[in-house]
Scaffold this motif. Sequence first.
Motif, PDB file in Angstrom:
ATOM      1  N   ALA A   1       0.818  -1.217   0.000  1.00 25.94           N
ATOM      2  CA  ALA A   1       0.000   0.000   0.000  1.00 25.94           C
ATOM      3  C   ALA A   1       0.852   1.268   0.000  1.00 25.94           C
ATOM      4  O   ALA A   1       0.513   2.244  -0.650  1.00 25.94           O
ATOM      5  N   VAL A   2       1.957   1.246   0.740  1.00 29.11           N
ATOM      6  CA  VAL A   2       2.793   2.447   0.861  1.00 29.11           C
ATOM      7  C   VAL A   2       4.265   2.062   0.774  1.00 29.11           C
ATOM      8  O   VAL A   2       4.717   1.137   1.447  1.00 29.11           O
ATOM      9  N   TYR A   3       4.997   2.765  -0.083  1.00 30.40           N
ATOM     10  CA  TYR A   3       6.445   2.594  -0.182  1.00 30.40           C
ATOM     11  C   TYR A   3       7.093   3.783   0.505  1.00 30.40           C
ATOM     12  O   TYR A   3       6.769   4.931   0.199  1.00 30.40           O
ATOM     13  N   LEU A   4       7.969   3.482   1.458  1.00 29.75           N
ATOM     14  CA  LEU A   4       8.568   4.541   2.270  1.00 29.75           C
ATOM     15  C   LEU A   4      10.057   4.667   1.994  1.00 29.75           C
ATOM     16  O   LEU A   4      10.772   3.660   1.945  1.00 29.75           O
ATOM     17  N   VAL A   5      10.512   5.890   1.822  1.00 26.73           N
ATOM     18  CA  VAL A   5      11.936   6.175   1.644  1.00 26.73           C
ATOM     19  C   VAL A   5      12.328   7.222   2.679  1.00 26.73           C
ATOM     20  O   VAL A   5      11.798   8.337   2.668  1.00 26.73           O
ATOM     21  N   ASP A   6      13.228   6.861   3.588  1.00 20.97           N
ATOM     22  CA  ASP A   6      13.721   7.815   4.589  1.00 20.97           C
ATOM     23  C   ASP A   6      15.182   8.137   4.301  1.00 20.97           C
ATOM     24  O   ASP A   6      15.964   7.237   3.988  1.00 20.97           O
ATOM     25  N   TYR A   7      15.531   9.401   4.423  1.00 23.41           N
ATOM     26  CA  TYR A   7      16.937   9.817   4.368  1.00 23.41           C
ATOM     27  C   TYR A   7      17.326  10.371   5.730  1.00 23.41           C
ATOM     28  O   TYR A   7      16.592  11.195   6.295  1.00 23.41           O
ATOM     29  N   LEU A   8      18.465   9.914   6.239  1.00 22.63           N
ATOM     30  CA  LEU A   8      18.972  10.416   7.518  1.00 22.63           C
ATOM     31  C   LEU A   8      20.444  10.774   7.374  1.00 22.63           C
ATOM     32  O   LEU A   8      21.160  10.114   6.621  1.00 22.63           O
ATOM     33  N   PRO A   9      20.917  11.797   8.097  1.00 24.29           N
ATOM     34  CA  PRO A   9      22.359  12.054   8.112  1.00 24.29           C
ATOM     35  C   PRO A   9      23.064  10.950   8.905  1.00 24.29           C
ATOM     36  O   PRO A   9      22.443  10.285   9.735  1.00 24.29           O
ATOM     37  N   GLU A  10      24.356  10.775   8.632  1.00 20.61           N
ATOM     38  CA  GLU A  10      25.107   9.734   9.349  1.00 20.61           C
ATOM     39  C   GLU A  10      25.273  10.121  10.812  1.00 20.61           C
ATOM     40  O   GLU A  10      25.315   9.277  11.698  1.00 20.61           O
ATOM     41  N   LYS A  11      25.411  11.415  11.048  1.00 20.77           N
ATOM     42  CA  LYS A  11      25.653  11.894  12.403  1.00 20.77           C
ATOM     43  C   LYS A  11      24.604  12.924  12.805  1.00 20.77           C
ATOM     44  O   LYS A  11      24.196  13.757  12.001  1.00 20.77           O
ATOM     45  N   PHE A  12      24.191  12.852  14.060  1.00 30.42           N
ATOM     46  CA  PHE A  12      23.437  13.952  14.662  1.00 30.42           C
ATOM     47  C   PHE A  12      24.381  14.577  15.670  1.00 30.42           C
ATOM     48  O   PHE A  12      24.648  13.988  16.723  1.00 30.42           O
ATOM     49  N   GLY A  13      24.891  15.760  15.366  1.00 35.79           N
ATOM     50  CA  GLY A  13      25.930  16.342  16.219  1.00 35.79           C
ATOM     51  C   GLY A  13      27.137  15.412  16.199  1.00 35.79           C
ATOM     52  O   GLY A  13      27.644  15.074  15.128  1.00 35.79           O
ATOM     53  N   ASP A  14      27.564  14.946  17.366  1.00 37.19           N
ATOM     54  CA  ASP A  14      28.716  14.047  17.444  1.00 37.19           C
ATOM     55  C   ASP A  14      28.296  12.584  17.441  1.00 37.19           C
ATOM     56  O   ASP A  14      29.135  11.688  17.413  1.00 37.19           O
TER      57      ASP A  14
END
Lengths: 256, 256
Positions: free
Chosen positions: A152-165
Amino acid sequence: MQIWYTIVVRRLTFGDMMIQRVQWVRQSLEELISQHRPGDRLPSEESLAKTLDVSRATVRSALIALEQEGRIVRRHGLGTFVAQQRPLVRASLHHLSSVADIVRDNGYRAEVKGIDILPVTLHHPVASSLGCEDGDPGYRVTRTVYADGTPAVYLVDYLPEKFGDQIIDLRGYSDRMLSYLRSFGIVVDYAITQLSLGRAFEESAQALNISVGDPVLLLTQVAYTALQVPVVYSLGIHREGYVTYSILRHTDARKD
Amino acid sequence: MQIWYTIVVRRLTFGDMMIQRVQWVRQSLEELISQHRPGDRLPSEESLAKTLDVSRATVRSALIALEQEGRIVRRHGLGTFVAQQRPLVRASLHHLSSVADIVRDNGYRAEVKGIDILPVTLHHPVASSLGCEDGDPGYRVTRTVYADGTPAVYLVDYLPEKFGDQIIDLRGYSDRMLSYLRSFGIVVDYAITQLSLGRAFEESAQALNISVGDPVLLLTQVAYTALQVPVVYSLGIHREGYVTYSILRHTDARKD
């Protein structure tokens, strides 16, 4: 910046009769469908038009409406068939929760399949939305949410490798992105979501078992912490006929 | 009600190279488009694939994305053309205001054309949503909102003939339904809106100058007074590529 108007006001006319007729054709077809089982073939447009004594255009218009609602399936050259009952998932746009939970809350069996986590470099518009530099390292997480066995739904998430340190190791991720991030102390508080009409790309078309170019409901979303730090850039690609979102909208009336 | 998961975690692999390649193809095509004028024909898929040394599938995927964003127009058998810059209207879903105002607030010229007011009988689901009996008399008001000369949204409003003892004479209606109703002392306070992917019917297709069956963004809305009395049942049929709605969504995080 100007607004122009043209106006036509009509009394009860031929047009009214036409609308009554369309409603009557619609009701007749609904009755016909209710007398058949999923997969049964309905009479041809021509035959329906003759039986109901209306034009083929009127019949076709009613059939398109019924197809849109998932009541029938029309196959060019093959005919019109009574559709399988498909789930229609209703969700509130006010609240941000996982698509699998939304599907489940609607009383359907939810499955999350083909979770795929890939290191990528982040580019525009993802990088800028996440407050990263163009080319910064990040992750791309994809998966498909099934409702009662249908993608029903195809999801694509992008995240940075780091949050702060803090470096995020996504290898332990199993399903709900927001819950997983919370296990790292990253708490998503809200998201800004854009809703629009999109088209399926090769990847999403394959995941949703539809054709490239088929229309989809597209949710483009950036999720933030309470301190307004962007965390995840998401695309939610919704197959036609499965999900409808509701929202409460206020007028200016209370300001008076 | 169960949720099932399958998961694949990958390291930096061939897939990563593929995504980098897709991004690079995308950037190359954007550069190419920026060097052309609206209406110019771009090289064929085959020629682009050769020039960029990638598969035709990769080129096609990037072209579909660019088409979706309204950057190019692909015509079967004719080729790919640089698109006219089309307006993209952004609106908040939190706030309920007239579509013409939304268009104007986005800096485009707004026109409301072909306002048509027709007495009808109200049926399901309109009648029940408006708290009327099936077959009660009402009005059907249609009009098209143009953005910079292009039909962008086709609007259909259904209203009951009477609110309590008050008969509404819609002949004075000229553009904004909510303002007009306020002149009768009927103040809309909020609306419940459903967003979904729909298809253009004959009437809306004609108004929006698109084909029957073309995908549209569909807003189905019931507007209420502060005392929760339903006033108007509306359909907002949005042509592809013109309007995107934004909304703020909250998680449960604050409940903790």
